[in-house]
Design a protein around this motif. Sequence first.
Motif, PDB file in Angstrom:
ATOM      1  N   ARG A 100     -74.736 -73.310 -70.657  1.00 15.26           N
ATOM      2  CA  ARG A 100     -75.904 -72.885 -69.877  1.00 15.26           C
ATOM      3  C   ARG A 100     -77.167 -72.844 -70.733  1.00 15.26           C
ATOM      4  O   ARG A 100     -78.233 -73.274 -70.305  1.00 15.26           O
ATOM      5  CB  ARG A 100     -75.653 -71.516 -69.247  1.00 15.26           C
ATOM      6  CG  ARG A 100     -76.823 -71.030 -68.382  1.00 15.26           C
ATOM      7  CD  ARG A 100     -76.523 -69.724 -67.697  1.00 15.26           C
ATOM      8  NE  ARG A 100     -75.532 -69.896 -66.655  1.00 15.26           N
ATOM      9  CZ  ARG A 100     -74.334 -69.324 -66.661  1.00 15.26           C
ATOM     10  NH1 ARG A 100     -73.978 -68.558 -67.688  1.00 15.26           N
ATOM     11  NH2 ARG A 100     -73.493 -69.507 -65.681  1.00 15.26           N
ATOM     12  N   GLY A 101     -77.069 -72.335 -71.952  1.00 13.46           N
ATOM     13  CA  GLY A 101     -78.243 -72.292 -72.821  1.00 13.46           C
ATOM     14  C   GLY A 101     -78.770 -73.672 -73.137  1.00 13.46           C
ATOM     15  O   GLY A 101     -79.984 -73.908 -73.133  1.00 13.46           O
ATOM     16  N   ALA A 102     -77.863 -74.618 -73.396  1.00 19.93           N
ATOM     17  CA  ALA A 102     -78.282 -75.992 -73.666  1.00 19.93           C
ATOM     18  C   ALA A 102     -78.904 -76.632 -72.427  1.00 19.93           C
ATOM     19  O   ALA A 102     -79.863 -77.412 -72.537  1.00 19.93           O
ATOM     20  CB  ALA A 102     -77.085 -76.820 -74.138  1.00 19.93           C
ATOM     21  N   ILE A 103     -78.386 -76.303 -71.258  1.00 24.35           N
ATOM     22  CA  ILE A 103     -78.951 -76.849 -70.017  1.00 24.35           C
ATOM     23  C   ILE A 103     -80.372 -76.330 -69.815  1.00 24.35           C
ATOM     24  O   ILE A 103     -81.265 -77.085 -69.397  1.00 24.35           O
ATOM     25  CB  ILE A 103     -78.047 -76.481 -68.819  1.00 24.35           C
ATOM     26  CG1 ILE A 103     -76.695 -77.187 -68.947  1.00 24.35           C
ATOM     27  CG2 ILE A 103     -78.721 -76.852 -67.503  1.00 24.35           C
ATOM     28  CD1 ILE A 103     -75.693 -76.759 -67.890  1.00 24.35           C
ATOM     29  N   VAL A 104     -80.591 -75.058 -70.108  1.00 22.97           N
ATOM     30  CA  VAL A 104     -81.938 -74.497 -69.975  1.00 22.97           C
ATOM     31  C   VAL A 104     -82.898 -75.186 -70.938  1.00 22.97           C
ATOM     32  O   VAL A 104     -84.027 -75.555 -70.568  1.00 22.97           O
ATOM     33  CB  VAL A 104     -81.911 -72.975 -70.224  1.00 22.97           C
ATOM     34  CG1 VAL A 104     -83.332 -72.412 -70.279  1.00 22.97           C
ATOM     35  CG2 VAL A 104     -81.113 -72.275 -69.130  1.00 22.97           C
ATOM     36  N   ILE A 105     -82.478 -75.373 -72.177  1.00 20.66           N
ATOM     37  CA  ILE A 105     -83.332 -76.035 -73.167  1.00 20.66           C
ATOM     38  C   ILE A 105     -83.649 -77.465 -72.740  1.00 20.66           C
ATOM     39  O   ILE A 105     -84.812 -77.907 -72.789  1.00 20.66           O
ATOM     40  CB  ILE A 105     -82.651 -76.021 -74.544  1.00 20.66           C
ATOM     41  CG1 ILE A 105     -82.566 -74.591 -75.072  1.00 20.66           C
ATOM     42  CG2 ILE A 105     -83.411 -76.897 -75.534  1.00 20.66           C
ATOM     43  CD1 ILE A 105     -81.801 -74.466 -76.367  1.00 20.66           C
ATOM     44  N   ALA A 106     -82.626 -78.209 -72.299  1.00 17.99           N
ATOM     45  CA  ALA A 106     -82.851 -79.586 -71.863  1.00 17.99           C
ATOM     46  C   ALA A 106     -83.761 -79.640 -70.643  1.00 17.99           C
ATOM     47  O   ALA A 106     -84.592 -80.556 -70.517  1.00 17.99           O
ATOM     48  CB  ALA A 106     -81.508 -80.251 -71.562  1.00 17.99           C
ATOM     49  N   THR A 107     -83.620 -78.667 -69.753  1.00 18.74           N
ATOM     50  CA  THR A 107     -84.492 -78.626 -68.570  1.00 18.74           C
ATOM     51  C   THR A 107     -85.937 -78.377 -68.963  1.00 18.74           C
ATOM     52  O   THR A 107     -86.856 -79.022 -68.438  1.00 18.74           O
ATOM     53  CB  THR A 107     -84.010 -77.530 -67.609  1.00 18.74           C
ATOM     54  OG1 THR A 107     -82.646 -77.773 -67.248  1.00 18.74           O
ATOM     55  CG2 THR A 107     -84.869 -77.507 -66.348  1.00 18.74           C
ATOM     56  N   ILE A 108     -86.168 -77.466 -69.896  1.00 19.62           N
ATOM     57  CA  ILE A 108     -87.529 -77.185 -70.346  1.00 19.62           C
ATOM     58  C   ILE A 108     -88.136 -78.420 -71.011  1.00 19.62           C
ATOM     59  O   ILE A 108     -89.287 -78.786 -70.741  1.00 19.62           O
ATOM     60  CB  ILE A 108     -87.525 -75.985 -71.308  1.00 19.62           C
ATOM     61  CG1 ILE A 108     -87.156 -74.705 -70.551  1.00 19.62           C
ATOM     62  CG2 ILE A 108     -88.889 -75.818 -71.980  1.00 19.62           C
ATOM     63  CD1 ILE A 108     -86.991 -73.493 -71.438  1.00 19.62           C
ATOM     64  N   ARG A 135     -85.520 -67.410 -66.008  1.00 23.10           N
ATOM     65  CA  ARG A 135     -84.397 -67.398 -65.061  1.00 23.10           C
ATOM     66  C   ARG A 135     -83.099 -67.767 -65.764  1.00 23.10           C
ATOM     67  O   ARG A 135     -82.044 -67.199 -65.486  1.00 23.10           O
ATOM     68  CB  ARG A 135     -84.674 -68.368 -63.906  1.00 23.10           C
ATOM     69  CG  ARG A 135     -85.765 -67.898 -62.953  1.00 23.10           C
ATOM     70  CD  ARG A 135     -85.961 -68.906 -61.845  1.00 23.10           C
ATOM     71  NE  ARG A 135     -84.747 -69.090 -61.075  1.00 23.10           N
ATOM     72  CZ  ARG A 135     -84.378 -68.349 -60.055  1.00 23.10           C
ATOM     73  NH1 ARG A 135     -85.135 -67.323 -59.669  1.00 23.10           N
ATOM     74  NH2 ARG A 135     -83.262 -68.595 -59.388  1.00 23.10           N
ATOM     75  N   GLY A 136     -83.176 -68.716 -66.697  1.00 14.63           N
ATOM     76  CA  GLY A 136     -81.979 -69.099 -67.422  1.00 14.63           C
ATOM     77  C   GLY A 136     -81.446 -67.991 -68.301  1.00 14.63           C
ATOM     78  O   GLY A 136     -80.234 -67.762 -68.379  1.00 14.63           O
ATOM     79  N   SER A 137     -82.334 -67.246 -68.950  1.00 11.10           N
ATOM     80  CA  SER A 137     -81.901 -66.149 -69.807  1.00 11.10           C
ATOM     81  C   SER A 137     -81.330 -64.997 -68.979  1.00 11.10           C
ATOM     82  O   SER A 137     -80.379 -64.333 -69.397  1.00 11.10           O
ATOM     83  CB  SER A 137     -83.068 -65.652 -70.653  1.00 11.10           C
ATOM     84  OG  SER A 137     -84.131 -65.164 -69.831  1.00 11.10           O
ATOM     85  N   LYS A 185     -79.715 -65.284 -66.088  1.00 11.16           N
ATOM     86  CA  LYS A 185     -78.369 -65.669 -65.660  1.00 11.16           C
ATOM     87  C   LYS A 185     -77.382 -65.598 -66.810  1.00 11.16           C
ATOM     88  O   LYS A 185     -76.217 -65.250 -66.627  1.00 11.16           O
ATOM     89  CB  LYS A 185     -78.414 -67.090 -65.088  1.00 11.16           C
ATOM     90  CG  LYS A 185     -79.109 -67.187 -63.745  1.00 11.16           C
ATOM     91  CD  LYS A 185     -79.064 -68.598 -63.204  1.00 11.16           C
ATOM     92  CE  LYS A 185     -79.753 -68.690 -61.840  1.00 11.16           C
ATOM     93  NZ  LYS A 185     -79.720 -70.076 -61.309  1.00 11.16           N
ATOM     94  N   GLU A 186     -77.858 -65.928 -68.013  1.00 11.11           N
ATOM     95  CA  GLU A 186     -76.976 -65.873 -69.179  1.00 11.11           C
ATOM     96  C   GLU A 186     -76.611 -64.442 -69.526  1.00 11.11           C
ATOM     97  O   GLU A 186     -75.481 -64.155 -69.960  1.00 11.11           O
ATOM     98  CB  GLU A 186     -77.664 -66.541 -70.363  1.00 11.11           C
ATOM     99  CG  GLU A 186     -76.743 -66.781 -71.552  1.00 11.11           C
ATOM    100  CD  GLU A 186     -77.400 -67.632 -72.606  1.00 11.11           C
ATOM    101  OE1 GLU A 186     -76.745 -67.872 -73.636  1.00 11.11           O
ATOM    102  OE2 GLU A 186     -78.572 -68.047 -72.413  1.00 11.11           O
ATOM    103  N   ASP A 187     -77.539 -63.499 -69.315  1.00 11.27           N
ATOM    104  CA  ASP A 187     -77.251 -62.086 -69.586  1.00 11.27           C
ATOM    105  C   ASP A 187     -76.208 -61.537 -68.625  1.00 11.27           C
ATOM    106  O   ASP A 187     -75.423 -60.657 -68.968  1.00 11.27           O
ATOM    107  CB  ASP A 187     -78.525 -61.258 -69.502  1.00 11.27           C
ATOM    108  CG  ASP A 187     -79.493 -61.598 -70.622  1.00 11.27           C
ATOM    109  OD1 ASP A 187     -79.038 -62.133 -71.668  1.00 11.27           O
ATOM    110  OD2 ASP A 187     -80.713 -61.342 -70.468  1.00 11.27           O
ATOM    111  N   ARG A 188     -76.215 -62.070 -67.409  1.00 15.01           N
ATOM    112  CA  ARG A 188     -75.230 -61.608 -66.430  1.00 15.01           C
ATOM    113  C   ARG A 188     -73.823 -62.048 -66.823  1.00 15.01           C
ATOM    114  O   ARG A 188     -72.844 -61.398 -66.535  1.00 15.01           O
ATOM    115  CB  ARG A 188     -75.572 -62.161 -65.039  1.00 15.01           C
ATOM    116  CG  ARG A 188     -76.877 -61.577 -64.477  1.00 15.01           C
ATOM    117  CD  ARG A 188     -77.199 -62.224 -63.153  1.00 15.01           C
ATOM    118  NE  ARG A 188     -78.478 -61.774 -62.623  1.00 15.01           N
ATOM    119  CZ  ARG A 188     -79.049 -62.282 -61.519  1.00 15.01           C
ATOM    120  NH1 ARG A 188     -78.428 -63.243 -60.842  1.00 15.01           N
ATOM    121  NH2 ARG A 188     -80.214 -61.833 -61.102  1.00 15.01           N
TER     122      ARG A 188
END
Length: 308
Positions: free
Chosen positions: A225-233, A301-303, A305-308
Amino acid sequence: MTTLTRSPGVTRTSVPAIRRQRRRWTGWQFTWPFAVVFVIAFIAPLGYALWLSLFQNQLVGGNAFVGLDNYVLAFHDPAFWASFGRVLLFLLVQVPIMLLLALTAALAIDSARLYATGFFRIVIFLPYAVPAVVAVLMWGFIYGDNFGLTASINDWLGSSVLAPFAPQWMLVSIGNIVTWEFVGYNMVIFYSALKTIPTDLYEAAEIDGARGWQVVKAIKLPAARGAIVIATIFSIIGSFQLFNEPNVLQPLASNVITSSYTPNMYAYSLSFAGQQYNYSATIAIIMGVITAAIAYVVQLRGSRKEDR
């Protein structure tokens, strides 16, 4: 025997305190090279662009302060909003497709069911190693209606069914080039995240009876998920900065790709062709703010969801 006395106005600093203070400043000294480059390469150009956007070059009086007039003009500029809507549509369609393909490739290579994973990893990543201008020129030759692969297929079919440079297909053609260029780059990001998953999780999932898609859904996707957020940004920033592909293709489709086809092309044309440096800086500042705001929302939003 004499005794040493200390006057009331003099304070004595212990040796450990002096050493700690020296270490504190020594640590900051390591940041000076980066700080100097950061100020020269980022802060100074940004400040100069902001300063330019508050002025306007007039026939009488030269460069005069106009405050926010350039921003008001930009918000009522149909050419700017048309170009912005074009890259926004490009972002909403191309980025999800590209990231989905990259994630699928990363999951396939990470799985134990695919043979020659090293070969496929290199083949998928190889287009990213091709210089952007060279890649666009290559695809421009393929897309050409009067030459190249498209012309040959149309001649073989006896029609002009393929028209990559048609107005309704131009964004699709550019999106295909960008996808071809950056799928491998994003695949490496996702694959690197997948390789950090501890093997204990796979063993526990196997004991629980999880197989195939269950492992992907419960273990691999949350870990990536973290990599997906970075790639999306990164993809959002790249979409709003779209310039190389339409600019190189413009001589081949000048009736479709105008000087204001994308915001970056518009700012470039205003600056170097129209000599409107102040208004060009205004367009750049507005796009920078919009890009930063959208990227921040995605990261937030990505962070969460990751905290959840």
